[in-house]
Design a protein around this motif. Structure first.
Motif, short mmCIF file in Angstrom:
data_model
loop_
_atom_site.label_atom_id
_atom_site.label_comp_id
_atom_site.label_asym_id
_atom_site.label_seq_id
_atom_site.Cartn_x
_atom_site.Cartn_y
_atom_site.Cartn_z
N THR A 8 -38.83 -35.93 -10.30
CA THR A 8 -38.12 -34.74 -10.73
C THR A 8 -38.92 -33.54 -10.22
O THR A 8 -40.14 -33.47 -10.43
CB THR A 8 -38.01 -34.69 -12.26
N VAL A 9 -38.24 -32.64 -9.53
CA VAL A 9 -38.86 -31.42 -9.01
C VAL A 9 -38.43 -30.30 -9.94
O VAL A 9 -37.24 -29.99 -10.03
CB VAL A 9 -38.42 -31.14 -7.56
N LEU A 10 -39.38 -29.70 -10.63
CA LEU A 10 -39.05 -28.66 -11.60
C LEU A 10 -38.65 -27.36 -10.91
O LEU A 10 -39.25 -26.99 -9.90
CB LEU A 10 -40.23 -28.41 -12.53
N GLN A 11 -37.65 -26.72 -11.43
CA GLN A 11 -37.19 -25.42 -10.95
C GLN A 11 -36.81 -25.40 -9.48
O GLN A 11 -36.93 -24.38 -8.81
CB GLN A 11 -38.24 -24.33 -11.24
N CYS A 12 -36.34 -26.52 -8.95
CA CYS A 12 -36.01 -26.58 -7.52
C CYS A 12 -34.80 -25.74 -7.16
O CYS A 12 -34.61 -25.41 -6.00
CB CYS A 12 -35.82 -28.02 -7.08
N ASP A 13 -34.00 -25.38 -8.15
CA ASP A 13 -32.81 -24.57 -7.88
C ASP A 13 -32.98 -23.12 -8.31
O ASP A 13 -32.00 -22.40 -8.47
CB ASP A 13 -31.60 -25.18 -8.58
N ALA A 14 -34.23 -22.68 -8.47
CA ALA A 14 -34.49 -21.31 -8.91
C ALA A 14 -33.96 -20.32 -7.88
O ALA A 14 -34.02 -20.56 -6.68
CB ALA A 14 -35.98 -21.10 -9.12
N HIS A 15 -33.44 -19.22 -8.37
CA HIS A 15 -32.98 -18.14 -7.50
C HIS A 15 -34.18 -17.61 -6.71
O HIS A 15 -35.32 -17.60 -7.20
CB HIS A 15 -32.37 -17.02 -8.35
N ALA A 16 -33.96 -17.16 -5.50
CA ALA A 16 -35.04 -16.69 -4.62
C ALA A 16 -35.91 -15.62 -5.27
O ALA A 16 -37.11 -15.55 -5.02
CB ALA A 16 -34.45 -16.16 -3.31
N ASP A 17 -35.33 -14.78 -6.14
CA ASP A 17 -36.11 -13.74 -6.83
C ASP A 17 -37.15 -14.34 -7.78
O ASP A 17 -38.12 -13.68 -8.14
CB ASP A 17 -35.20 -12.81 -7.62
#
Length: 78
Positions: A8-17
């Motif tokens: 599991t990759v944490l925060q892999c879909d975080a917005h670029a900001d």
């Protein structure tokens, strides 16, 4: 999010900001201390972390000067 090796990759879909270069991963049943040691012995620097709430993770911090080959080697070791 689950990746091909079951991590599991944490925060892999975080917005670029809100995104950064550090990546925290975990996989149920994996001895993260042994994995950390294996990677260190292979020349890959990682960090052991405990997230708020107690989730143990392995943190990777690739940078712009890491080559694609180095990144692939790390993935292969996982």
């Amino acid at each position: 999010r689950r990746e091909a090796k079951g991590y599991t990759v944490l925060q892999c879909d975080a917005h670029a900001d809100n995104a950064g270069g550090s990546t925290s991963i975990h996989r149920e049943g994996t001895d993260r201390k042994a994995l950390h040691r294996k990677l260190r012995e292979a020349g890959v620097t990682t960090s052991l972390r405990i997230l708020p709430g107690g989730q143990p993770v392995l943190r990777l911090s690739p940078h712009f000067y890491n080559t694609d080959e180095e990144l692939q080697r790390c993935l292969d070791l996982l």
